[in-house]
Motif scaffolding. Structure first.
Motif, PDB file in Angstrom:
ATOM      1  N   GLU A 235       0.826  -1.209   0.000  1.00 40.15           N
ATOM      2  CA  GLU A 235       0.000   0.000   0.000  1.00 40.15           C
ATOM      3  C   GLU A 235       0.860   1.258   0.000  1.00 40.15           C
ATOM      4  N   HIS A 236       1.934   1.255   0.765  1.00 43.97           N
ATOM      5  CA  HIS A 236       2.805   2.435   0.786  1.00 43.97           C
ATOM      6  C   HIS A 236       3.528   2.604  -0.551  1.00 43.97           C
ATOM      7  N   LEU A 237       4.020   1.497  -1.106  1.00 43.51           N
ATOM      8  CA  LEU A 237       4.685   1.584  -2.406  1.00 43.51           C
ATOM      9  C   LEU A 237       3.737   2.137  -3.471  1.00 43.51           C
ATOM     10  N   ALA A 238       2.454   1.757  -3.389  1.00 46.82           N
ATOM     11  CA  ALA A 238       1.493   2.164  -4.416  1.00 46.82           C
ATOM     12  C   ALA A 238       0.987   3.583  -4.206  1.00 46.82           C
ATOM     13  N   PHE A 239       0.433   3.846  -3.038  1.00 43.24           N
ATOM     14  CA  PHE A 239      -0.334   5.077  -2.851  1.00 43.24           C
ATOM     15  C   PHE A 239       0.501   6.244  -2.354  1.00 43.24           C
ATOM     16  N   VAL A 240       1.740   5.991  -1.925  1.00 42.91           N
ATOM     17  CA  VAL A 240       2.629   7.074  -1.519  1.00 42.91           C
ATOM     18  C   VAL A 240       3.767   7.245  -2.525  1.00 42.91           C
ATOM     19  N   LEU A 241       4.363   6.120  -2.938  1.00 41.02           N
ATOM     20  CA  LEU A 241       5.499   6.194  -3.861  1.00 41.02           C
ATOM     21  C   LEU A 241       5.091   6.091  -5.331  1.00 41.02           C
ATOM     22  N   GLY A 242       3.815   5.854  -5.602  1.00 38.19           N
ATOM     23  CA  GLY A 242       3.312   5.925  -6.982  1.00 38.19           C
ATOM     24  C   GLY A 242       3.658   4.754  -7.861  1.00 38.19           C
ATOM     25  N   ARG A 243       3.851   3.579  -7.291  1.00 33.35           N
ATOM     26  CA  ARG A 243       4.180   2.398  -8.083  1.00 33.35           C
ATOM     27  C   ARG A 243       2.947   1.515  -8.254  1.00 33.35           C
ATOM     28  N   HIS A 244       2.922   0.786  -9.367  1.00 36.81           N
ATOM     29  CA  HIS A 244       1.904  -0.253  -9.543  1.00 36.81           C
ATOM     30  C   HIS A 244       2.468  -1.528  -8.924  1.00 36.81           C
ATOM     31  N   VAL A 245       1.731  -2.113  -8.001  1.00 38.11           N
ATOM     32  CA  VAL A 245       2.251  -3.213  -7.189  1.00 38.11           C
ATOM     33  C   VAL A 245       1.381  -4.454  -7.382  1.00 38.11           C
ATOM     34  N   LEU A 246       2.031  -5.572  -7.646  1.00 32.80           N
ATOM     35  CA  LEU A 246       1.364  -6.869  -7.686  1.00 32.80           C
ATOM     36  C   LEU A 246       1.710  -7.610  -6.404  1.00 32.80           C
ATOM     37  N   VAL A 247       0.691  -7.992  -5.640  1.00 37.10           N
ATOM     38  CA  VAL A 247       0.887  -8.742  -4.398  1.00 37.10           C
ATOM     39  C   VAL A 247       0.463 -10.188  -4.639  1.00 37.10           C
ATOM     40  N   ARG A 289      -7.933  -5.079   0.169  1.00 38.91           N
ATOM     41  CA  ARG A 289      -6.902  -4.046   0.274  1.00 38.91           C
ATOM     42  C   ARG A 289      -6.226  -3.811  -1.079  1.00 38.91           C
ATOM     43  N   CYS A 290      -6.933  -4.065  -2.132  1.00 43.12           N
ATOM     44  CA  CYS A 290      -6.416  -3.811  -3.482  1.00 43.12           C
ATOM     45  C   CYS A 290      -7.149  -2.611  -4.061  1.00 43.12           C
ATOM     46  N   GLY A 291      -6.741  -2.191  -5.243  1.00 45.68           N
ATOM     47  CA  GLY A 291      -7.498  -1.168  -5.947  1.00 45.68           C
ATOM     48  C   GLY A 291      -6.678   0.049  -6.324  1.00 45.68           C
ATOM     49  N   ARG A 292      -7.415   1.062  -6.774  1.00 44.88           N
ATOM     50  CA  ARG A 292      -6.851   2.349  -7.148  1.00 44.88           C
ATOM     51  C   ARG A 292      -7.669   3.430  -6.455  1.00 44.88           C
ATOM     52  N   VAL A 293      -7.000   4.461  -5.949  1.00 46.40           N
ATOM     53  CA  VAL A 293      -7.669   5.501  -5.172  1.00 46.40           C
ATOM     54  C   VAL A 293      -7.653   6.803  -5.969  1.00 46.40           C
ATOM     55  N   PRO A 294      -8.804   7.473  -6.118  1.00 44.37           N
ATOM     56  CA  PRO A 294      -8.815   8.748  -6.852  1.00 44.37           C
ATOM     57  C   PRO A 294      -7.847   9.755  -6.246  1.00 44.37           C
ATOM     58  N   GLY A 295      -7.054  10.358  -7.097  1.00 48.72           N
ATOM     59  CA  GLY A 295      -6.117  11.377  -6.658  1.00 48.72           C
ATOM     60  C   GLY A 295      -4.799  10.858  -6.136  1.00 48.72           C
ATOM     61  N   LEU A 296      -4.671   9.524  -6.003  1.00 50.20           N
ATOM     62  CA  LEU A 296      -3.418   8.948  -5.525  1.00 50.20           C
ATOM     63  C   LEU A 296      -2.786   8.128  -6.639  1.00 50.20           C
ATOM     64  N   PRO A 297      -1.466   8.171  -6.762  1.00 51.95           N
ATOM     65  CA  PRO A 297      -0.807   7.403  -7.813  1.00 51.95           C
ATOM     66  C   PRO A 297      -0.756   5.923  -7.464  1.00 51.95           C
ATOM     67  N   GLY A 298      -0.452   5.108  -8.444  1.00 49.19           N
ATOM     68  CA  GLY A 298      -0.210   3.694  -8.202  1.00 49.19           C
ATOM     69  C   GLY A 298      -1.473   2.871  -8.050  1.00 49.19           C
ATOM     70  N   SER A 299      -1.265   1.568  -7.885  1.00 50.49           N
ATOM     71  CA  SER A 299      -2.373   0.630  -7.719  1.00 50.49           C
ATOM     72  C   SER A 299      -1.848  -0.603  -7.011  1.00 50.49           C
ATOM     73  N   VAL A 300      -2.760  -1.334  -6.372  1.00 46.49           N
ATOM     74  CA  VAL A 300      -2.436  -2.612  -5.747  1.00 46.49           C
ATOM     75  C   VAL A 300      -3.303  -3.684  -6.395  1.00 46.49           C
ATOM     76  N   THR A 301      -2.660  -4.671  -6.994  1.00 45.04           N
ATOM     77  CA  THR A 301      -3.340  -5.814  -7.597  1.00 45.04           C
ATOM     78  C   THR A 301      -3.014  -7.042  -6.755  1.00 45.04           C
ATOM     79  N   VAL A 302      -4.027  -7.791  -6.351  1.00 47.32           N
ATOM     80  CA  VAL A 302      -3.835  -8.925  -5.443  1.00 47.32           C
ATOM     81  C   VAL A 302      -4.103 -10.234  -6.181  1.00 47.32           C
ATOM     82  N   LEU A 303      -3.127 -11.154  -6.076  1.00 46.82           N
ATOM     83  CA  LEU A 303      -3.235 -12.469  -6.703  1.00 46.82           C
ATOM     84  C   LEU A 303      -3.085 -13.538  -5.612  1.00 46.82           C
TER      85      LEU A 303
END
Length: 457
Positions: A235-247, A289-303
């Motif tokens: 979540e921090h990597l995605a919504f603070v650091l702006g990365r697309h993250v696959l978990v 705890r996955c998804g994309r948040v309006p106004g925040l960079p990045g995304s969390v994809t859960v597998l």
């Protein structure tokens, strides 16, 4: 305003499996972090599972072996368990509690965050969009992962679900945008853990991967914590650091069995197959705890990856997972080649949002639908051939059988270390449908057929 000061309690009423019951507590809340000091001075760590009047039930991460009620001191932190978060997790290999296994220093961060996290409010989510390409043709072509999606891999014992999960983690990308993978290995044997580390070594060395390894002989409570650590880091990597993250969470069946063991130790009334009645909400607290948040960079994809005991898809773990996730990739022994994916039983409900013009190929959805329809027709032809013999089938039915064989050999079959580009996957997909007469490809537009169809002679 007075500051809160931790209080040390020494009245341990009971030791029960991985749990201790502390008596005489005041102001202690659910999910509060606790520090347990033994007579020897050794420290262990835990979380409050239940607080009722002056009693607190604490689950001990390291287990209660060696503890005595007399001489044990428990201190509550006044807040949930928090871990440091930041870019320092990338490229690290840690155990299920976040302690380094790679010989490096402890992970430090620019901030800290509660491991319980906050599942995203559906009304605050941006719809999933844009693909996560795995390099596995059967997935990229027919059940495409979409950024912000949650989609599960269902497998049975003896099938290479862990190898597939590691291959996806090693190969996945988002086409040039900042991308990271967080892999939570849950309840693995030492041999499987070594295999996962070897497969992911290159991506870890590149600083694009965080690996949490919880082994089968680690404390059961740690198994419950591992996926939460992984998602907090993501979540921090995605919504603070702006990365697309696959978990990647593998194997969630081990997680659920650990949850069942803790529930049993607490004396809770069991539900189906002795799992706790809150299994659905507990799994949802992770998957959501996955998804994309309006106004925040990045995304969390859960597998999440899970094994179905005895191959039973109605077992509580796959059954409840299927209700929460947005599709599934089913592995079966009926498919004779790796990665053993059954295309007709697999589905990505978000696929339409992640493919098409400007994302993958304009004809992607139509081509996938055409392949699946042809495979369904081929299955019917195969069942008829078992009754009347293949020689009694018409020419069109035999072409469908040939198409199914071409699909298995050319598109589905893939080496465990083979990463296919999207162009190669589409080239193979067109080779498969080109086995059929053009008149049978009614789901594809004339323009798409003119561009991709090459009838085999």
């Amino acid at each position: 305003m007075t500051s809160w000061a931790p209080v040390e309690y020494t009245d341990v009423a009971e030791l029960r499996g991985p749990l201790i019951v502390v008596r005489g507590v005041r102001g202690v809340g659910w999910d509060e972090y606790a520090s347990i000091e033994l007579e020897t001075g050794q420290r262990r760590h835990g979380l409050v599972l239940e607080a009722d009047r002056d009693l607190a039930v604490v689950q001990v991460f390291e287990g209660t072996a060696g503890l005595r009620a007399e001489g044990t001191r428990v201190t509550f932190a006044g807040c949930p368990l928090r871990i440091p978060v930041g870019a320092g997790w990338q490229g690290r290999v840690c155990d299920g509690r976040g302690r380094p296994l790679d010989g490096g220093p402890p992970v430090f961060g620019t901030a800290d965050a509660a491991v319980t996290g906050f599942p995203l409010n559906p009304t605050r989510r941006e719809p999933p969009s844009e693909p996560v390409l795995t390099g596995v043709s059967a997935i990229d072509a027919l059940t495409t992962l979409v950024r912000g999606q949650k989609i599960a891999v269902f497998s049975s014992g003896g099938l290479p679900h862990l190898e597939l999960a590691a291959q996806i983690a090693a190969q996945a990308n988002t086409g040039g945008t900042p991308f990271s993978v967080v892999f939570a290995a849950i309840g693995l044997t030492h041999a499987d853990a070594a295999t996962v580390r070897d497969t992911l070594e290159e991506r870890s060395a590149a600083g694009e991967l965080t690996l949490f390894l919880n082994l089968a002989d680690d404390p059961v409570i740690e198994r419950v914590l591992t996926p939460r650590l992984a998602l907090t880091v993501a979540e921090h990597l995605a919504f603070v650091l702006g990365r697309h993250v696959l978990v990647v969470l593998a194997d969630m069946t081990s997680y659920c069995e650990a949850l069942r063991e803790v529930s049993s130790a607490r004396g809770e009334i069991p539900a189906r197959r002795a799992y706790p009645g809150y299994l659905y909400s507990d799994l949802a607290s992770l998957y959501e705890r996955c998804g994309r948040v309006p106004g925040l960079p990045g995304s969390v994809t859960v597998l999440p990856v899970l094994t179905m005991p005895a191959g039973d898809i109605t077992h509580p773990v796959p059954d409840l997972t299927g209700y929460i996730t947005e599709g599934q990739i089913l592995l079966t022994r009926d498919v004779p080649v790796y990665p053993h994916i059954d295309p007709l039983s697999s589905l990505s409900r978000m696929m339409r949002a992640g493919v098409g013009p400007g994302r993958t190929r304009p004809e992607h959805m139509d081509l996938a639908a055409q392949i699946l329809a042809a495979l369904a027709r081929a299955r019917q032809a195969a069942e008829l051939a078992e009754i009347v013999g293949e020689g009694a089938l018409g020419d069109t039915d035999r072409r469908y059988l040939a198409m199914a064989d071409a699909f298995t050999r050319r598109l589905l079959a893939q080496r465990r270390d083979e990463a296919r580009s999207l162009d190669e996957t589409f080239a193979r997909a067109w080779q498969v449908v080109s086995v059929l007469p053009r008149r049978e490809l009614s789901m594809l537009s004339p323009a798409a057929l003119d561009a991709g169809y090459r009838e085999e002679t």
